[in-house]
Write a protein that holds these residues in place. Structure first.
Motif, short mmCIF file in Angstrom:
data_model
loop_
_atom_site.label_atom_id
_atom_site.label_comp_id
_atom_site.label_asym_id
_atom_site.label_seq_id
_atom_site.Cartn_x
_atom_site.Cartn_y
_atom_site.Cartn_z
N HIS A 1 17.75 66.94 -12.24
CA HIS A 1 16.42 66.62 -12.65
C HIS A 1 16.43 65.98 -13.94
CE1 HIS A 1 17.01 70.81 -14.31
NE2 HIS A 1 16.23 70.54 -15.00
N MET A 2 17.33 66.23 -14.66
CA MET A 2 17.38 65.73 -16.27
C MET A 2 18.11 64.32 -16.26
SD MET A 2 15.32 67.84 -17.70
CE MET A 2 15.79 67.41 -19.50
N ILE A 3 18.49 63.76 -15.21
CA ILE A 3 19.29 62.48 -15.10
C ILE A 3 18.50 61.19 -15.00
CG2 ILE A 3 21.31 61.37 -14.10
CD1 ILE A 3 22.01 63.64 -15.57
N ALA A 4 18.65 60.11 -15.62
CA ALA A 4 17.87 58.91 -15.38
C ALA A 4 18.83 57.90 -15.81
CB ALA A 4 16.44 58.92 -16.20
N ALA A 5 18.22 56.89 -16.21
CA ALA A 5 19.09 55.46 -16.53
C ALA A 5 19.62 55.77 -17.96
CB ALA A 5 18.14 54.36 -16.67
N PRO A 6 20.51 54.88 -18.28
CA PRO A 6 21.17 55.17 -19.70
C PRO A 6 20.11 54.92 -20.72
CG PRO A 6 22.92 54.01 -18.17
CD PRO A 6 21.49 54.25 -17.54
N LEU A 7 19.40 53.87 -20.71
CA LEU A 7 18.40 53.51 -21.60
C LEU A 7 17.62 54.45 -21.77
CD1 LEU A 7 17.41 51.26 -23.53
CD2 LEU A 7 15.77 50.72 -21.64
N ASP A 8 17.10 55.29 -21.09
CA ASP A 8 16.16 56.54 -21.13
C ASP A 8 16.83 57.63 -21.89
OD1 ASP A 8 14.01 55.81 -19.47
OD2 ASP A 8 15.23 56.03 -17.55
N ALA A 9 18.11 57.75 -21.81
CA ALA A 9 18.90 58.85 -22.61
C ALA A 9 18.64 58.54 -24.17
CB ALA A 9 20.32 58.96 -22.41
N MET B 1 32.24 61.00 -37.21
CA MET B 1 31.97 59.69 -36.43
C MET B 1 32.76 60.14 -34.92
SD MET B 1 30.52 57.23 -38.18
CE MET B 1 31.13 55.64 -37.10
N PHE B 2 33.71 61.00 -34.87
CA PHE B 2 34.44 61.33 -33.45
C PHE B 2 33.48 62.37 -33.16
CE2 PHE B 2 38.15 59.25 -35.38
CZ PHE B 2 38.61 58.93 -34.11
N TRP B 3 32.83 63.02 -33.59
CA TRP B 3 31.83 64.15 -33.13
C TRP B 3 30.65 63.29 -32.55
CZ3 TRP B 3 30.94 69.34 -35.61
CH2 TRP B 3 29.74 70.00 -35.10
N VAL B 4 30.15 62.46 -33.37
CA VAL B 4 29.13 61.43 -32.84
C VAL B 4 29.39 60.64 -31.37
CG1 VAL B 4 27.31 59.75 -33.56
CG2 VAL B 4 27.89 61.61 -35.09
N GLY B 5 30.42 60.15 -31.61
CA GLY B 5 30.66 59.45 -30.68
C GLY B 5 31.06 60.10 -29.39
N LEU B 6 31.51 61.15 -29.42
CA LEU B 6 31.92 62.10 -28.28
C LEU B 6 30.58 62.61 -27.72
CD1 LEU B 6 33.52 63.75 -26.33
CD2 LEU B 6 33.49 65.69 -27.91
N GLY B 7 29.41 63.19 -28.46
CA GLY B 7 28.22 63.39 -27.78
C GLY B 7 27.50 62.21 -27.34
N LEU B 8 27.32 61.37 -28.16
CA LEU B 8 26.33 60.07 -27.56
C LEU B 8 26.99 59.26 -26.55
CD1 LEU B 8 23.92 58.45 -28.58
CD2 LEU B 8 25.28 57.06 -29.83
N VAL B 9 28.42 59.46 -26.24
CA VAL B 9 29.14 58.93 -24.94
C VAL B 9 28.57 59.57 -23.89
CG1 VAL B 9 31.09 58.19 -23.79
CG2 VAL B 9 30.68 57.45 -26.23
N ILE B 10 28.59 60.82 -23.92
CA ILE B 10 28.48 61.81 -22.67
C ILE B 10 27.08 61.83 -22.37
CG2 ILE B 10 28.40 64.44 -22.11
CD1 ILE B 10 30.75 64.69 -23.75
N LEU B 11 25.98 61.79 -23.43
CA LEU B 11 24.58 61.72 -23.05
C LEU B 11 24.20 60.48 -22.42
CD1 LEU B 11 22.82 63.25 -26.27
CD2 LEU B 11 23.45 64.47 -23.72
N VAL B 12 24.67 59.07 -23.09
CA VAL B 12 24.22 58.07 -22.58
C VAL B 12 24.93 57.77 -21.09
CG1 VAL B 12 24.41 55.55 -22.86
CG2 VAL B 12 24.00 57.02 -24.91
N ALA B 13 26.40 58.19 -21.01
CA ALA B 13 26.98 57.77 -19.59
C ALA B 13 26.34 58.63 -18.47
CB ALA B 13 28.25 58.18 -19.76
N ARG B 14 25.83 60.06 -18.90
CA ARG B 14 25.40 60.72 -17.62
C ARG B 14 23.67 60.25 -17.57
NH1 ARG B 14 27.84 66.79 -18.38
NH2 ARG B 14 29.87 66.26 -17.71
#
Length: 568
Positions: A263-271, A314-327
């Motif tokens: 129920h919390m999944i939508a388009a990558p732009l919404d993330a 930067m690696f921390w930020v990249g890991l978190g942001l990629v997971i949120l946007v990809a999902r």
């Protein structure tokens, strides 16, 4: 002496930011109605958590939230235990206090590791963040406690001497919220390994983060094993579904998290709405450009202490942001999984840019004005409508004034000009926070505005001038709890007693609430109380809000009393 004066001024600046952040959080909390999860997650869970030691330690954390681990529940149970009852202010007291404590602890840790300048900027970003302020203003978000552990962890990335400290903080993160803690602890280990490898250039430098990881994970897994072992035989029912043991639980929290939170999944732009939509999240949208510039500037010298720290972050930020946007994970609070790393890295970079040449400052300021103008030009997020309204140009003009004052002050080495730029910036931010963001939509939001929620639909309708913003959501914690226990499936006599208890509490809290008196009478009727007590409650409700339905019920009740009256 000059260094002492500079440090003293920065400390005063940080204290001012902390005070402003506390006022911001308190304002949101006072304007917010009871949220959905404050009732149906925290309220129902805290109602049961004191029933037995097993409920307190295992059952409620496992069954009533996807945090799974119990530390956040224990913190929220303290006000209820001290007061002897659940209350809305009891739910929100701990988050508000934790918000202030987090800012103070962060400043002290960052100052000892990085100096006054980056520490003051870090506290500024954390204090005025609308995402963190919103999370600290309500009682259901475990992020209020998570950030108390995460922000010091971010400051300690790359430090060889704090192996055990980082492990203990990682364990507290996992015991606060298991699902989010897995990502946070993994990101911490990755960032720590990168920072130490880059700085010390030794093959064994990456082994120390593994020790911290073991200190965090082993006791948490032991708690999960004991919790699963103490449950009854067969599959275990949790908030994330039925699981057979710790292994399947971890699998659902990681690889199958998209199904658990469908129920919390939508388009990558919404993330990434939190960075783009200035109407909903104004502070985040306005700070997006300087945060990006600061992060880029921070890794300019990766072999130094601050540079290696920033590269690891930067690696921390990249890991978190990629997971949120990809999902396509919607919900601004999920960005707090990597936002502390963004704040610290940007603080290091922006402190390095404080002596930037005036012409470069003006160029960056112009791009910043354009980003602010674009962020406030959304007129309909769900329909992807973008058209600059008049206030977007006005806000861009106000921000241009800030940039020009800062440029003139730097060009002429004019301290008054830089001070005027700071005052103008603070004024614009305060006006922006009052007109847009959580203070504007909090009164009608039972959940945060995101894709698929009626709150964002209402905001889009207002932006398109199709409707006004909804009024204050007139629901209360006790009314919703009473309603839940009355209409609960397979309710028992204990459920009806709980409903009567909360309805009575609401009549004591707000004696002029007609709903509370109606629910009180209804629960008394279902519990088999005397008709006179039921009639007294309903008559009070009818006096406050006369309705035909209640009038008919009172007439039927009077007939029942007359028929059973033993007097001739």
């Amino acid at each position: 002496m000059t260094r002492f004066r500079s440090g003293g001024r920065l400390t005063v600046f940080a204290l001012g930011c902390i005070c402003a952040g506390l006022v911001f959080r308190l304002g949101i909390s006072l304007r917010s109605p009871v949220s959905y999860d404050e009732v149906f997650v925290m309220g129902i869970g805290l109602d049961k958590i004191t029933s037995s030691a097993r409920d307190f330690v295992i059952d409620v954390p496992l069954r009533h939230s996807n945090a799974i681990t119990p530390l956040w529940w224990w913190v929220q149970a303290v006000p209820a235990l001290l007061a002897g009852r659940i209350s809305l202010w009891g739910l929100r007291l701990a988050p508000l206090l934790l918000g202030g404590v987090t800012l103070i602890v962060t400043f002290r840790v960052a100052k000892s590791r990085l100096g006054h300048g980056p520490a003051a900027l870090l506290v500024m970003f954390a204090a005025v963040s609308d995402v963190l302020a919103f999370s600290n203003s309500r009682g259901e978000f475990a992020e209020s406690l998570l950030l108390l552990w995460v922000l010091p962890c971010v400051c300690l990335v790359g430090d060889r001497r704090s192996v055990v400290t980082k492990g203990l903080l990682g364990w507290l993160i996992l015991m606060t919220h298991l699902g989010k803690g897995l990502l946070l602890v993994g990101a911490l280990a990755l960032a720590d390994a990168v920072a130490q490898t880059v700085r010390y250039r030794k093959p064994g430098a990456a082994l120390r983060p593994l020790i911290s990881l073991a200190v965090a994970v082993v006791p948490t897994f032991c708690w999960l094993t004991v919790a699963c072992g103490l449950t009854t035989g067969g599959p275990m029912l949790t908030d994330i579904g039925t699981v057979a043991g710790p292994g399947e639980m971890l699998w659902k929290l990681t690889a199958r998290h998209g199904e658990t939170k469908a129920h919390m999944i939508a388009a990558p732009l919404d993330a990434v709405q939190v960075w783009l939509d200035g109407w909903v999240w104004p502070v985040s949208a306005v700070s997006a450009f300087p945060l990006l510039v600061g992060m880029i500037a921070a890794v300019g010298r990766p072999r130094g202490r601050r540079g290696s720290l920033s590269l690891g972050l930067m690696f921390w930020v990249g890991l978190g942001l990629v997971i949120l946007v990809a999902r396509g994970m919607v919900g601004a609070r999920f960005h707090l999984l990597y936002l502390p790393a963004v704040w610290l890295s940007a603080s290091i970079g922006l402190w390095r840019l404080r002596c930037l040449r005036p012409e470069r400052l003006l160029a960056l300021g112009g791009l910043w004005v354009v980003s602010v103008w674009a962020a406030f030009s959304w007129t309909g997020w769900e329909e992807r409508l973008w058209s600059p309204p008049a206030f977007a140009f006005t806000l861009a003009g106000a921000w241009s004034l800030v940039v020009v004052l800062a440029y003139v002050g730097r060009w002429r080495r004019w301290a008054a000009g830089r001070a005027a730029a700071g005052c103008a910036s603070a004024t614009v931010v305060v006006m922006m926070v009052l007109v847009f963001g959580p203070l504007q939509w909090a009164p009608f939001a039972r959940m945060e505005p995101c894709a698929g929620c009626e709150e964002l639909t209402a905001i889009d309708a207002y932006r398109l001038e199709k409707a006004r913003l909804p009024g204050y959501h007139n629901r209360t914690l006790y009314i919703d709890l009473a309603n839940y226990f009355i209409h609960k499936d397979h309710r028992t006599i204990d459920d009806l007693r709980r409903a009567e208890h909360y309805a009575r509490l609401e009549t004591e809290r707000v004696p002029c609430d007609a709903r509370a008196w109606f629910y009180h009478g209804e629960t008394l009727r279902r519990l088999g109380a005397s008709p006179e007590r039921v009639r007294a409650a309903w008559e009070r409700s009818y006096e406050l809000n006369p309705t035909s339905m209640l009038e008919q019920r009172l007439q039927d009740l009077r007939r029942t009393i007359i028929e059973h009256d033993p007097r001739p």
